[in-house]
Design a protein around this motif. Sequence first.
Motif, mmCIF file in Angstrom:
data_model
loop_
_atom_site.group_PDB
_atom_site.id
_atom_site.type_symbol
_atom_site.label_atom_id
_atom_site.label_comp_id
_atom_site.label_asym_id
_atom_site.label_seq_id
_atom_site.Cartn_x
_atom_site.Cartn_y
_atom_site.Cartn_z
ATOM 1 N N ARG A 209 0.986 -1.173 -0.382
ATOM 2 C CA ARG A 209 -0.080 -0.143 0.264
ATOM 3 C C ARG A 209 0.150 1.201 -0.086
ATOM 4 O O ARG A 209 2.019 1.014 0.719
ATOM 5 N N GLY A 210 0.342 2.051 -0.805
ATOM 6 C CA GLY A 210 1.607 3.275 -1.048
ATOM 7 C C GLY A 210 2.791 3.427 -2.066
ATOM 8 O O GLY A 210 3.644 4.341 -1.845
ATOM 9 N N GLU A 211 3.454 1.919 -2.338
ATOM 10 C CA GLU A 211 3.894 1.613 -3.104
ATOM 11 C C GLU A 211 3.552 1.373 -4.550
ATOM 12 O O GLU A 211 4.584 1.254 -4.940
ATOM 13 N N GLU A 212 2.533 1.418 -4.993
ATOM 14 C CA GLU A 212 2.229 1.271 -6.290
ATOM 15 C C GLU A 212 2.853 0.980 -7.705
ATOM 16 O O GLU A 212 2.751 0.972 -9.021
ATOM 17 N N THR A 213 2.451 3.086 -6.809
ATOM 18 C CA THR A 213 2.826 3.775 -8.494
ATOM 19 C C THR A 213 4.061 5.123 -8.143
ATOM 20 O O THR A 213 4.345 5.362 -7.032
ATOM 21 N N TRP A 214 4.742 5.317 -9.527
ATOM 22 C CA TRP A 214 5.549 6.094 -9.679
ATOM 23 C C TRP A 214 5.286 7.567 -9.219
ATOM 24 O O TRP A 214 5.525 8.365 -8.562
ATOM 25 N N VAL A 215 4.159 7.619 -9.938
ATOM 26 C CA VAL A 215 4.065 9.291 -9.558
ATOM 27 C C VAL A 215 2.558 9.817 -9.206
ATOM 28 O O VAL A 215 1.777 10.850 -9.080
ATOM 29 N N TYR A 216 1.781 8.866 -10.019
ATOM 30 C CA TYR A 216 -0.046 8.737 -9.721
ATOM 31 C C TYR A 216 -0.102 9.183 -7.834
ATOM 32 O O TYR A 216 0.396 8.117 -7.208
ATOM 33 N N SER A 217 -1.104 10.075 -8.318
ATOM 34 C CA SER A 217 -1.528 10.317 -6.991
ATOM 35 C C SER A 217 -0.512 10.378 -5.414
ATOM 36 O O SER A 217 -1.253 10.648 -4.637
ATOM 37 N N ARG A 218 0.224 11.058 -6.459
ATOM 38 C CA ARG A 218 1.411 11.466 -5.402
ATOM 39 C C ARG A 218 1.703 12.725 -5.275
ATOM 40 O O ARG A 218 3.470 12.902 -4.896
ATOM 41 N N ALA A 219 0.491 13.963 -6.044
ATOM 42 C CA ALA A 219 1.645 15.212 -6.159
ATOM 43 C C ALA A 219 1.766 15.822 -4.374
ATOM 44 O O ALA A 219 1.439 15.324 -3.228
ATOM 45 N N GLY A 220 3.611 16.127 -4.286
ATOM 46 C CA GLY A 220 3.683 16.886 -3.527
ATOM 47 C C GLY A 220 5.030 15.553 -2.664
ATOM 48 O O GLY A 220 5.192 16.310 -1.919
ATOM 49 N N GLN A 221 4.713 14.474 -2.576
ATOM 50 C CA GLN A 221 5.348 13.601 -2.403
ATOM 51 C C GLN A 221 7.480 13.455 -3.209
ATOM 52 O O GLN A 221 7.104 13.991 -4.249
ATOM 53 N N PRO A 222 7.715 12.979 -2.560
ATOM 54 C CA PRO A 222 9.113 12.886 -3.785
ATOM 55 C C PRO A 222 9.169 12.051 -4.549
ATOM 56 O O PRO A 222 8.665 10.698 -4.490
ATOM 57 N N CYS A 223 9.793 12.219 -5.464
ATOM 58 C CA CYS A 223 9.692 11.104 -6.824
ATOM 59 C C CYS A 223 10.940 10.084 -6.433
ATOM 60 O O CYS A 223 11.580 10.217 -5.666
ATOM 61 N N ARG A 224 10.584 8.869 -6.955
ATOM 62 C CA ARG A 224 11.048 7.523 -6.233
ATOM 63 C C ARG A 224 12.698 7.369 -6.943
ATOM 64 O O ARG A 224 12.512 6.936 -6.218
ATOM 65 N N ARG A 225 12.600 8.494 -7.820
ATOM 66 C CA ARG A 225 13.295 7.986 -8.869
ATOM 67 C C ARG A 225 14.856 9.210 -8.308
ATOM 68 O O ARG A 225 16.346 8.757 -8.122
ATOM 69 N N CYS A 226 14.643 10.721 -8.193
ATOM 70 C CA CYS A 226 14.897 11.254 -7.880
ATOM 71 C C CYS A 226 14.904 12.303 -7.107
ATOM 72 O O CYS A 226 15.431 13.738 -6.211
ATOM 73 N N GLY A 227 13.382 12.534 -6.277
ATOM 74 C CA GLY A 227 13.430 12.495 -4.997
ATOM 75 C C GLY A 227 12.554 14.721 -4.980
ATOM 76 O O GLY A 227 12.379 14.586 -4.093
ATOM 77 N N THR A 228 12.728 15.009 -6.306
ATOM 78 C CA THR A 228 11.895 16.315 -6.229
ATOM 79 C C THR A 228 10.008 16.188 -6.618
ATOM 80 O O THR A 228 9.660 14.810 -6.313
ATOM 81 N N PRO A 229 9.536 16.911 -4.984
ATOM 82 C CA PRO A 229 8.605 16.990 -5.231
ATOM 83 C C PRO A 229 7.996 16.711 -6.075
ATOM 84 O O PRO A 229 7.659 17.193 -7.582
#
Length: 252
Positions: A209-229
């Motif tokens: 849970r919470g790890e299913e997608t790279w960017v979808y529904s993750r606004a403001g959270q750090p990018c899983r690759r580079c950390g940029t919001p």
Amino acid sequence: MWLTARQLHGALAGRVLTRSDFRVPRFATADLTGQTVTETASRGKHLLTRTDAGVTVHTHLRMDGSWRVRPAAERAVGGHRIRLILANDQWQAIGYLLGVVEILPTAAEHTAVGHLGPDLLGPGWDPAEAERRLRADPARPVGEALLDQRNLAGIGNIYKAETLFLRGVDPWRPVGEVTGLAPLVGLAQRLLDANKERPGIVTTGSTRRGEETWVYSRAGQPCRRCGTPVRSADQGRDPESRVTFWCPHCQS
Ligand SMILES: [Zn+2]
């Protein structure tokens, strides 16, 4: 939609309808009992249940719709939300809050769904035709073009955002300036195919849970690759406007 179609197909195909209960005004008196369901197929987000009488029941879930398959003897719950029941002596398929319920001749299905582009999970999947349709309007942002079911059928908002992230493509880039459109569409097709048998959508490989997608529904959270919001914004013209998600560093 593919999974829903398969569930309906499994419950209804090859069996004689013993009950059809259309709870929409236009077809309130329709009666398909005695007809044998030959198949249920999905075409994009449309569901087509066909009978041996040359009749197709066309349904579409739109925003809130769902189908449930229950044993025939069970009492259907949620009466006021039911729009359609199709049943045989073993199973009943109950359609809740369906956005579209209509009966049409199977030969006239194209009038309901014929405007759709190639179906990513369909037997006639044609990536070259999908690419041709996408490129027909080169100035259109790629995020919009991918969601237009006239270009290709089957990419929902989640697959759009995730595919563009994985390919490093900004959703606002004009589709005419996207190189590698064919592999991009190919990736979307593989993501859909990989998820077709499970209820949720996973693009990262993690079902936690919470790890299913790279960017979808993750606004403001750090990018899983580079950390940029991760950013989000509405894209497209009303009423087709949809929120999209992207990493401004990883996608250009
Ligand atoms: Zn990033």
